[in-house]
Design a protein around this motif. Sequence first.
Motif, mmCIF file in Angstrom:
data_model
loop_
_atom_site.group_PDB
_atom_site.id
_atom_site.type_symbol
_atom_site.label_atom_id
_atom_site.label_comp_id
_atom_site.label_asym_id
_atom_site.label_seq_id
_atom_site.Cartn_x
_atom_site.Cartn_y
_atom_site.Cartn_z
ATOM 1 N N PHE A 47 0.806 -1.209 -0.093
ATOM 2 C CA PHE A 47 0.050 -0.103 -0.041
ATOM 3 C C PHE A 47 0.912 1.280 -0.118
ATOM 4 N N GLY A 48 1.062 1.892 -1.165
ATOM 5 C CA GLY A 48 1.696 3.074 -1.234
ATOM 6 C C GLY A 48 1.787 4.318 -0.325
ATOM 7 N N SER A 49 0.591 4.406 0.515
ATOM 8 C CA SER A 49 0.435 5.453 1.267
ATOM 9 C C SER A 49 -0.465 5.087 2.702
ATOM 10 N N LYS A 50 -0.313 5.683 3.503
ATOM 11 C CA LYS A 50 -1.462 5.761 4.590
ATOM 12 C C LYS A 50 -2.699 5.680 4.190
ATOM 13 N N ALA A 51 -2.955 6.625 3.288
ATOM 14 C CA ALA A 51 -4.407 7.162 2.741
ATOM 15 C C ALA A 51 -4.677 5.751 1.913
ATOM 16 N N ALA A 52 -4.019 5.130 1.282
ATOM 17 C CA ALA A 52 -4.244 3.953 0.566
ATOM 18 C C ALA A 52 -4.760 2.879 1.479
ATOM 19 N N LEU A 53 -3.877 2.649 2.344
ATOM 20 C CA LEU A 53 -4.343 1.537 3.378
ATOM 21 C C LEU A 53 -5.548 1.892 3.912
ATOM 22 N N ARG A 54 -5.639 2.987 4.375
ATOM 23 C CA ARG A 54 -7.235 3.329 4.972
ATOM 24 C C ARG A 54 -8.330 3.102 3.999
ATOM 25 N N GLU A 55 -8.049 3.638 2.793
ATOM 26 C CA GLU A 55 -8.939 3.244 1.805
ATOM 27 C C GLU A 55 -9.403 1.850 1.704
ATOM 28 N N ALA A 56 -8.114 1.106 1.132
ATOM 29 C CA ALA A 56 -8.386 -0.143 1.398
ATOM 30 C C ALA A 56 -9.050 -1.002 2.570
ATOM 31 N N ALA A 106 -16.942 3.449 15.012
ATOM 32 C CA ALA A 106 -16.386 4.835 15.184
ATOM 33 C C ALA A 106 -15.154 5.135 14.232
ATOM 34 N N THR A 107 -14.060 4.177 14.330
ATOM 35 C CA THR A 107 -13.139 4.308 13.498
ATOM 36 C C THR A 107 -13.316 4.385 11.844
ATOM 37 N N TYR A 108 -14.082 3.355 11.482
ATOM 38 C CA TYR A 108 -14.776 3.434 10.132
ATOM 39 C C TYR A 108 -15.516 4.751 9.855
ATOM 40 N N MET A 109 -16.214 5.372 10.721
ATOM 41 C CA MET A 109 -16.946 6.536 10.384
ATOM 42 C C MET A 109 -15.713 7.593 10.011
ATOM 43 N N VAL A 110 -14.627 7.735 10.633
ATOM 44 C CA VAL A 110 -13.781 8.455 10.277
ATOM 45 C C VAL A 110 -13.373 8.435 9.010
ATOM 46 N N LEU A 111 -13.011 7.038 8.733
ATOM 47 C CA LEU A 111 -12.231 6.837 7.406
ATOM 48 C C LEU A 111 -13.365 6.685 6.070
ATOM 49 N N GLY A 113 -15.649 9.102 6.104
ATOM 50 C CA GLY A 113 -15.746 10.435 5.983
ATOM 51 C C GLY A 113 -14.239 11.053 5.198
ATOM 52 N N GLU A 114 -13.161 10.329 5.164
ATOM 53 C CA GLU A 114 -11.884 10.640 4.517
ATOM 54 C C GLU A 114 -11.998 9.779 3.101
ATOM 55 N N ASN A 115 -12.956 8.968 2.819
ATOM 56 C CA ASN A 115 -12.748 8.261 1.498
ATOM 57 C C ASN A 115 -14.183 8.312 0.774
ATOM 58 N N SER A 116 -14.492 9.464 0.761
ATOM 59 C CA SER A 116 -15.925 9.675 -0.049
ATOM 60 C C SER A 116 -15.870 8.820 -1.409
ATOM 61 N N GLY A 117 -15.117 8.835 -2.328
ATOM 62 C CA GLY A 117 -14.949 7.783 -3.321
ATOM 63 C C GLY A 117 -15.351 6.537 -3.079
ATOM 64 N N VAL A 118 -14.843 6.173 -1.980
ATOM 65 C CA VAL A 118 -15.075 4.551 -1.629
ATOM 66 C C VAL A 118 -16.577 4.352 -1.293
ATOM 67 N N VAL A 119 -16.900 5.553 -0.540
ATOM 68 C CA VAL A 119 -18.681 5.445 0.131
ATOM 69 C C VAL A 119 -19.312 5.601 -1.328
ATOM 70 N N GLU A 120 -19.241 6.626 -2.236
ATOM 71 C CA GLU A 120 -20.021 6.476 -3.368
ATOM 72 C C GLU A 120 -20.232 5.486 -4.232
ATOM 73 N N GLN A 121 -19.101 4.741 -4.127
ATOM 74 C CA GLN A 121 -19.166 3.475 -5.025
ATOM 75 C C GLN A 121 -19.770 2.432 -4.172
ATOM 76 N N HIS A 122 -19.875 2.501 -2.985
ATOM 77 C CA HIS A 122 -20.673 1.540 -2.113
ATOM 78 C C HIS A 122 -22.061 1.656 -2.193
ATOM 79 N N VAL A 123 -22.520 3.054 -2.219
ATOM 80 C CA VAL A 123 -23.835 3.263 -2.295
ATOM 81 C C VAL A 123 -24.247 2.930 -3.914
ATOM 82 N N GLU A 124 -23.457 3.363 -4.716
ATOM 83 C CA GLU A 124 -24.001 2.770 -5.888
ATOM 84 C C GLU A 124 -24.201 1.187 -6.109
ATOM 85 N N THR A 125 -23.261 0.469 -5.439
ATOM 86 C CA THR A 125 -23.659 -0.730 -5.530
ATOM 87 C C THR A 125 -24.608 -1.161 -4.932
#
Length: 193
Positions: A47-56, A106-111, A113-125
């Motif tokens: 995972f190339g960055s902390k953000a990439a790890l959190r997104e995964a 609670a941790t995931y709620m923060v994550l 919030g940081e990864n709206s693209g992942v959430v948008e994809q989830h909602v579309e799914t």
Amino acid sequence: MPPETLTPARILEATEDVLRRYGPAKATVVDVARALGVSHGSVYRHFGSKAALREAVTQRWLDRSHTELSAVADGDGPALPRLKEWLTALFAAKRHKAGDDPELFATYMVLVGENSGVVEQHVETMIGQLARIIESGVASGDLTSANATATARAVWDATNRFHDPAYAAEWSRPGIDEAFEAVCELVTRGLRP
């Protein structure tokens, strides 16, 4: 005994544990590496960055819901009972995540919030799964809808109180099950021909 091979799945499991223990503000890639007994560089190779790890991690968490609900969406039988079963399973899954592991939720709620693209994809799914149920009901004559995707989005929005994590505090209050049943009845009644 040779050490276990470092895989993305192992890293994600360790990351969940670290996030549960320290929370998203204090958890670091170094903490994840330490939990795995490897260098932080080894984690960064996957995972190339902390953000990439959190997104995964966020994607993995949301994918669990997709898999469970997809079986209902793509199942056999009349559409109305499947729609109710899907909505019930979604509400149960969200309650389970919020109630059984509140620290990680609670941790995931923060994550999230940081990864709206992942959430948008989830909602579309999720809306796609609802649309498949509605389309099958229209094809069999059990449901009416001029546009299954638009109808699915309306069902998603109408049931928001029972799956949006912003409402998690309400999910254990008295009367919530009755409120859920009333909304489901209203939604399903509105889709009947």
